[in-house]
Design a protein around this motif. Sequence first.
Motif, mmCIF file in Angstrom:
data_model
loop_
_atom_site.group_PDB
_atom_site.id
_atom_site.type_symbol
_atom_site.label_atom_id
_atom_site.label_comp_id
_atom_site.label_asym_id
_atom_site.label_seq_id
_atom_site.Cartn_x
_atom_site.Cartn_y
_atom_site.Cartn_z
ATOM 1 N N THR A 35 0.797 -1.226 0.000
ATOM 2 C CA THR A 35 0.000 0.000 0.000
ATOM 3 C C THR A 35 0.831 1.280 0.000
ATOM 4 O O THR A 35 1.826 1.398 0.716
ATOM 5 C CB THR A 35 -0.982 0.043 1.192
ATOM 6 N N ASP A 36 0.395 2.206 -0.838
ATOM 7 C CA ASP A 36 0.901 3.577 -0.789
ATOM 8 C C ASP A 36 0.403 4.216 0.514
ATOM 9 O O ASP A 36 -0.551 3.726 1.121
ATOM 10 C CB ASP A 36 0.347 4.331 -2.011
ATOM 11 N N LEU A 37 1.070 5.287 0.946
ATOM 12 C CA LEU A 37 0.656 5.953 2.193
ATOM 13 C C LEU A 37 -0.214 7.180 1.916
ATOM 14 O O LEU A 37 -1.441 7.101 1.996
ATOM 15 C CB LEU A 37 1.892 6.326 3.015
ATOM 16 N N ASP A 38 0.427 8.311 1.555
ATOM 17 C CA ASP A 38 -0.317 9.567 1.424
ATOM 18 C C ASP A 38 -1.435 9.471 0.388
ATOM 19 O O ASP A 38 -1.177 9.129 -0.766
ATOM 20 C CB ASP A 38 0.631 10.705 1.021
ATOM 21 N N GLY A 39 -2.648 9.764 0.805
ATOM 22 C CA GLY A 39 -3.798 9.726 -0.096
ATOM 23 C C GLY A 39 -4.346 8.327 -0.313
ATOM 24 O O GLY A 39 -5.320 8.147 -1.037
ATOM 25 N N SER A 40 -3.710 7.329 0.306
ATOM 26 C CA SER A 40 -4.183 5.941 0.173
ATOM 27 C C SER A 40 -4.552 5.415 1.565
ATOM 28 O O SER A 40 -5.680 5.593 1.996
ATOM 29 C CB SER A 40 -3.116 5.067 -0.497
ATOM 30 N N LEU A 41 -3.579 4.796 2.277
ATOM 31 C CA LEU A 41 -3.876 4.372 3.649
ATOM 32 C C LEU A 41 -4.071 5.598 4.556
ATOM 33 O O LEU A 41 -4.860 5.574 5.497
ATOM 34 C CB LEU A 41 -2.736 3.488 4.179
ATOM 35 N N GLY A 81 -3.110 2.211 -4.403
ATOM 36 C CA GLY A 81 -2.417 3.485 -4.567
ATOM 37 C C GLY A 81 -3.298 4.505 -5.268
ATOM 38 O O GLY A 81 -4.270 4.141 -5.932
ATOM 39 N N ASP A 82 -2.935 5.782 -5.087
ATOM 40 C CA ASP A 82 -3.795 6.850 -5.631
ATOM 41 C C ASP A 82 -3.096 7.720 -6.669
ATOM 42 O O ASP A 82 -3.743 8.547 -7.304
ATOM 43 C CB ASP A 82 -4.280 7.770 -4.500
ATOM 44 N N GLY A 83 -1.766 7.569 -6.843
ATOM 45 C CA GLY A 83 -1.060 8.539 -7.685
ATOM 46 C C GLY A 83 -0.309 7.923 -8.847
ATOM 47 O O GLY A 83 -0.133 6.705 -8.902
ATOM 48 N N ASN A 95 2.772 7.778 -9.405
ATOM 49 C CA ASN A 95 3.949 6.998 -9.011
ATOM 50 C C ASN A 95 3.575 5.623 -8.460
ATOM 51 O O ASN A 95 4.442 4.833 -8.118
ATOM 52 C CB ASN A 95 4.824 7.773 -8.004
ATOM 53 N N ASP A 96 2.273 5.333 -8.395
ATOM 54 C CA ASP A 96 1.820 4.001 -7.967
ATOM 55 C C ASP A 96 1.524 3.081 -9.150
ATOM 56 O O ASP A 96 1.258 1.887 -8.964
ATOM 57 C CB ASP A 96 0.547 4.108 -7.106
ATOM 58 N N ILE A 97 1.534 3.633 -10.370
ATOM 59 C CA ILE A 97 1.079 2.847 -11.516
ATOM 60 C C ILE A 97 1.917 1.574 -11.714
ATOM 61 O O ILE A 97 1.363 0.495 -11.916
ATOM 62 C CB ILE A 97 1.028 3.714 -12.804
HETATM 63 MG MG LIG Z 1 -0.237 8.714 -2.715
#
Ligand SMILES: [Mg+2]
Length: 273
Positions: free
Chosen positions: A12-18, A209-211, A213-215
Amino acid sequence: MPYLDDPLIIFTDLDGSLLDHHDYSWEPAQPWLDRLATAQIPLILTTSKTSAEVAALQSALQLTHLPFIAENGAMIHFPASWRPESPVPGARYADIRHTLEELRHRYDFEFRGFGDVTPKQVAIWTGLSEPDAALAMQREASEPLIWFGNDLDFSHFKKCLTREGLALTRGGRFWHVMGVDAGKGPAVQWLAAEYQRQRGKPVITLGLGDGPNDISMLEAVDHAVVIKGHHDHAMPLSRHHASQVFRTSEFGPHGWVQGLDHFITLPAREIQK
Ligand SMILES: [Mg+2]
């Protein structure tokens, strides 16, 4: 779709995700965090932050017995109990800095990286407090920089980095220099393979992820949760089927919960609760 007792690993991504984009809270996700802990499903934090920045959070989430992925995949951090057998990918920060300084000396490239400036300057660039900026400056495998030169020099700079086995990726405000093979996706693949080797059987991976850089992470996992983001970037993925990709209607940890609700089937006794 996986069950809670399948050999799942969650990235999991952190900011904007978890974590909520505004107040960094993960409260809505707590029931799922408890469930994952009880089922002993590894939850691997996968973030652009440095190890120094992740450490306190990983401890608050009670995940310190697990590895985590930092610096956008350039760094995989292991708990003391882990002895990975295959070589861990990634370039060393000192080598990246050495290459950058040499290129700047030779070609007069105009840029400033975190390694060139004080915590005060990084605080101004990022909006972080000075102590937090100092944590963000504890780099291990990637260097954020700001380019001040012209476009022609920039494309030359890029070519020089490629020759040195380094790549440049776009962050929000910064360019990030890291090993050419580094990224959230490659780090996720490496870690999933390492789990598989340790356990001697296949694992099922799920990523959230939300961004942009998560793709690469979302492409690398079996089940991808694209969390609704506070940005205008399209999040194109090569797969669309609902068994592989789920796009949430909620932001942050609420979307995170939607994603796990969608993909993971709970035992009947839990559903009745
Ligand atoms: Mg994020």
